[in-house]
Design a protein around this motif. Sequence first.
Motif, short mmCIF file in Angstrom:
data_model
loop_
_atom_site.label_atom_id
_atom_site.label_comp_id
_atom_site.label_asym_id
_atom_site.label_seq_id
_atom_site.Cartn_x
_atom_site.Cartn_y
_atom_site.Cartn_z
N MET A 1 0.81 -1.19 0.00
CA MET A 1 0.00 0.00 0.00
C MET A 1 0.86 1.26 0.00
O MET A 1 0.57 2.20 -0.69
N LEU A 2 1.95 1.31 0.78
CA LEU A 2 2.87 2.45 0.78
C LEU A 2 4.01 2.16 -0.19
O LEU A 2 4.69 1.15 -0.06
N LYS A 3 4.20 3.05 -1.13
CA LYS A 3 5.28 2.87 -2.08
C LYS A 3 6.12 4.14 -2.15
O LYS A 3 5.58 5.24 -2.20
N HIS A 4 7.43 3.94 -2.15
CA HIS A 4 8.33 5.09 -2.31
C HIS A 4 8.06 5.67 -3.69
O HIS A 4 8.13 4.97 -4.70
N GLU B 158 -4.71 -2.54 -6.69
CA GLU B 158 -4.56 -2.47 -8.15
C GLU B 158 -3.53 -1.42 -8.57
O GLU B 158 -3.32 -1.20 -9.76
N GLY B 159 -2.94 -0.73 -7.61
CA GLY B 159 -1.93 0.27 -7.93
C GLY B 159 -2.49 1.66 -8.19
O GLY B 159 -1.76 2.53 -8.67
N HIS B 160 -3.77 1.89 -7.87
CA HIS B 160 -4.36 3.21 -8.06
C HIS B 160 -3.98 4.13 -6.89
O HIS B 160 -4.05 3.71 -5.74
N PRO C 86 -10.12 12.59 -1.31
CA PRO C 86 -11.45 12.80 -0.72
C PRO C 86 -12.43 11.65 -0.95
O PRO C 86 -13.18 11.28 -0.04
N ALA C 87 -12.42 11.05 -2.12
CA ALA C 87 -13.35 9.95 -2.43
C ALA C 87 -13.07 8.70 -1.60
O ALA C 87 -13.93 7.83 -1.47
N CYS C 88 -11.88 8.61 -1.02
CA CYS C 88 -11.48 7.42 -0.24
C CYS C 88 -11.55 7.65 1.26
O CYS C 88 -11.28 6.73 2.04
N GLN C 89 -11.88 8.85 1.68
CA GLN C 89 -11.91 9.16 3.11
C GLN C 89 -13.11 8.49 3.78
O GLN C 89 -14.15 8.29 3.18
#
Length: 178
Positions: free
Chosen positions: A1-4, A49-51, A74-77
């Motif tokens: 989920m966290l990517k540099h 999915e890498g979004h 905002p759409a994911c909050q």
Amino acid sequence: MLKHAVSEEQLRQIRTLYEASFPQSEKKPFEMMLEKKELFELLSIEDEEGHFRGLAIMIISGDLVLLDYFAVEPACQGAGLGSIVLRELQERYGRERIVVEIERTAGAEAEAAENYRDRLRRKAFYLKNGMKETGLQVKLLGVEMEVLTFGRKLTFREYASIYEKVFSGGLKNKIELL
């Protein structure tokens, strides 16, 4: 989920959300963060999915890690993504002390602020996810802030040292303990 963040697209997405999410008075020059790669870590929050779903910008200073900027699209909050990311950050920086600054929530000036409800919501989010108040309240570049950690002790001197390292001591007189 966290990517540099390394690709131009990741950096573009981070920059766009960064510019839209934070008040001008609290923003550092984005180009400076890119140039000081040894101190700043720009992380892209992505779904399976890498979004792109958000950003976390960290300042690394010895055993201290400042979560300098944290935003979710905002759409994911409200779907628990922020809580998941905080747990991932704890795993990623487990040996270091993670520090977060939030706009001050106590006092007449804070209560009169246009975004007072957002400030309270933000603080409740961090406390719900295991962060603790340090008792440090600071004025950083004219903005009154509260400092939180995941329960580990932090002195004002240690906190101020993060900025002195990043800005080569030039910020020393712009941080004060309230």
